[in-house]
Design a protein around this motif. Sequence first.
Motif, PDB file in Angstrom:
ATOM      1  N   THR A 148      -6.977  -5.263  17.391  1.00 42.71           N
ATOM      2  CA  THR A 148      -7.489  -6.013  16.254  1.00 42.71           C
ATOM      3  C   THR A 148      -6.672  -7.278  16.013  1.00 42.71           C
ATOM      4  N   ASP A 170      -4.581   4.648   6.807  1.00 41.62           N
ATOM      5  CA  ASP A 170      -5.000   5.362   5.610  1.00 41.62           C
ATOM      6  C   ASP A 170      -5.952   6.494   5.959  1.00 41.62           C
ATOM      7  N   ALA A 171      -6.832   6.256   6.935  1.00 40.86           N
ATOM      8  CA  ALA A 171      -7.758   7.307   7.348  1.00 40.86           C
ATOM      9  C   ALA A 171      -7.009   8.508   7.889  1.00 40.86           C
ATOM     10  N   THR A 185      -6.230  -5.849   7.777  1.00 33.61           N
ATOM     11  CA  THR A 185      -6.851  -4.760   7.014  1.00 33.61           C
ATOM     12  C   THR A 185      -7.268  -3.611   7.920  1.00 33.61           C
ATOM     13  N   ASP A 186      -7.529  -3.889   9.209  1.00 32.82           N
ATOM     14  CA  ASP A 186      -7.839  -2.814  10.150  1.00 32.82           C
ATOM     15  C   ASP A 186      -6.655  -1.864  10.307  1.00 32.82           C
ATOM     16  N   HIS A 225      -4.297  -1.156   8.082  1.00 32.99           N
ATOM     17  CA  HIS A 225      -4.192  -0.272   6.925  1.00 32.99           C
ATOM     18  C   HIS A 225      -5.305   0.761   6.928  1.00 32.99           C
ATOM     19  N   GLY A 226      -6.519   0.348   7.313  1.00 33.03           N
ATOM     20  CA  GLY A 226      -7.630   1.289   7.346  1.00 33.03           C
ATOM     21  C   GLY A 226      -7.387   2.437   8.306  1.00 33.03           C
ATOM     22  N   ALA A 227      -6.855   2.129   9.489  1.00 28.40           N
ATOM     23  CA  ALA A 227      -6.576   3.169  10.482  1.00 28.40           C
ATOM     24  C   ALA A 227      -5.499   4.123   9.996  1.00 28.40           C
ATOM     25  N   GLN A 266       0.813  -1.218   0.000  1.00 28.83           N
ATOM     26  CA  GLN A 266       0.000   0.000   0.000  1.00 28.83           C
ATOM     27  C   GLN A 266       0.847   1.268   0.000  1.00 28.83           C
TER      28      GLN A 266
END
Length: 241
Positions: A216, A227-228, A220-221, A223-225, A83
Motif C-alpha cells: 500500500t 485494527d482488524a 490508513t490501510d 491501521h485498518g489491517a 490510535q
Amino acid sequence: MTPPEPRHPTSDDEELLEAETVAILSEYTDAQRLLRIQDELRAGFTQLSHIGKAVSIFGSARTPRDHPRYEDARTLARHLGEQGYAIITGGGPGIMEAANRGAQDAGATSVGLGIELPHEQSLNAYCDIGITFHYFFTRKVMFVRYASGFVVFPGGFGTLDELFEAATLRQTQKIRYFPIVLFDSGYWGGMVDWLRNSMLAEGYIHPADVESLLVTDDPTDCHGALDAVEHRRPRRDRKAA
C-alpha cells in the motif's frame, strides 16, 4: 609495515597445552554466551511487557531526513500512535528515527531496539525506551513478541531479513493474527510480482502466502489491517516467540 608471522607451538607439549587452553576458553565462552542471551531476553521482557499493543516499523537506516519516505514514516507512526499503538523500531537513523519521532509526536510510547555492530551508531534521540542487543535473534524475539504486526518501508538486507523471517513464522503458524504491510508499492511491487511469478509459479509457496502481504501507499490501510487483527486476536494472545 609487514605484519608479524603467526606464532606456532615449538613442541608437542606446547601444542597440547595450547589445545587444552583453547578448549577451556571455548567452553567458558559458550557458558558466558548463554548467560548473555539470558540477560538480553530478560531485559527485553522486563522493559517491554507493559507497552500494550504495538507495531514494529522497519526500513532503511540510510533514508535521509529530507526524503519523502522519512516524512511518510513519521506521519504513519504518528497516525498509529494516535490510535493507541506503541511504535517499535530498530532504534537507528533513517526510517527508524522517523517512526520513533512520529510516535513522540503523538505522545505514544517510542521503542528503539538497537544492535551492536562495528559500523553502527547509537540509538536515535526519539526513543522513550531503548535497549541495545548483542545478538540479532534475541532482538528479533522482541520485534515479533510485542508487536501486533509489521509495517515495512523500503530498505536493504536487514529490512528483508525481518520481513521474510516474519513471513516464515506466519506461514508455519508459529505466529498468528499478524499482518505484514509493505509500504510503497513502487518499491515492493517488483518483489511481490517475483514471489507470484517465480516462487508461487514453481509451487514453493501457497497463494495465501503472497496474498497476505498487503502492499500500500495509504497510511490508513496500515491501521485498518492492524485494527482488524486486534479484533480477531484472543485476549493477550502472544506468539510462540
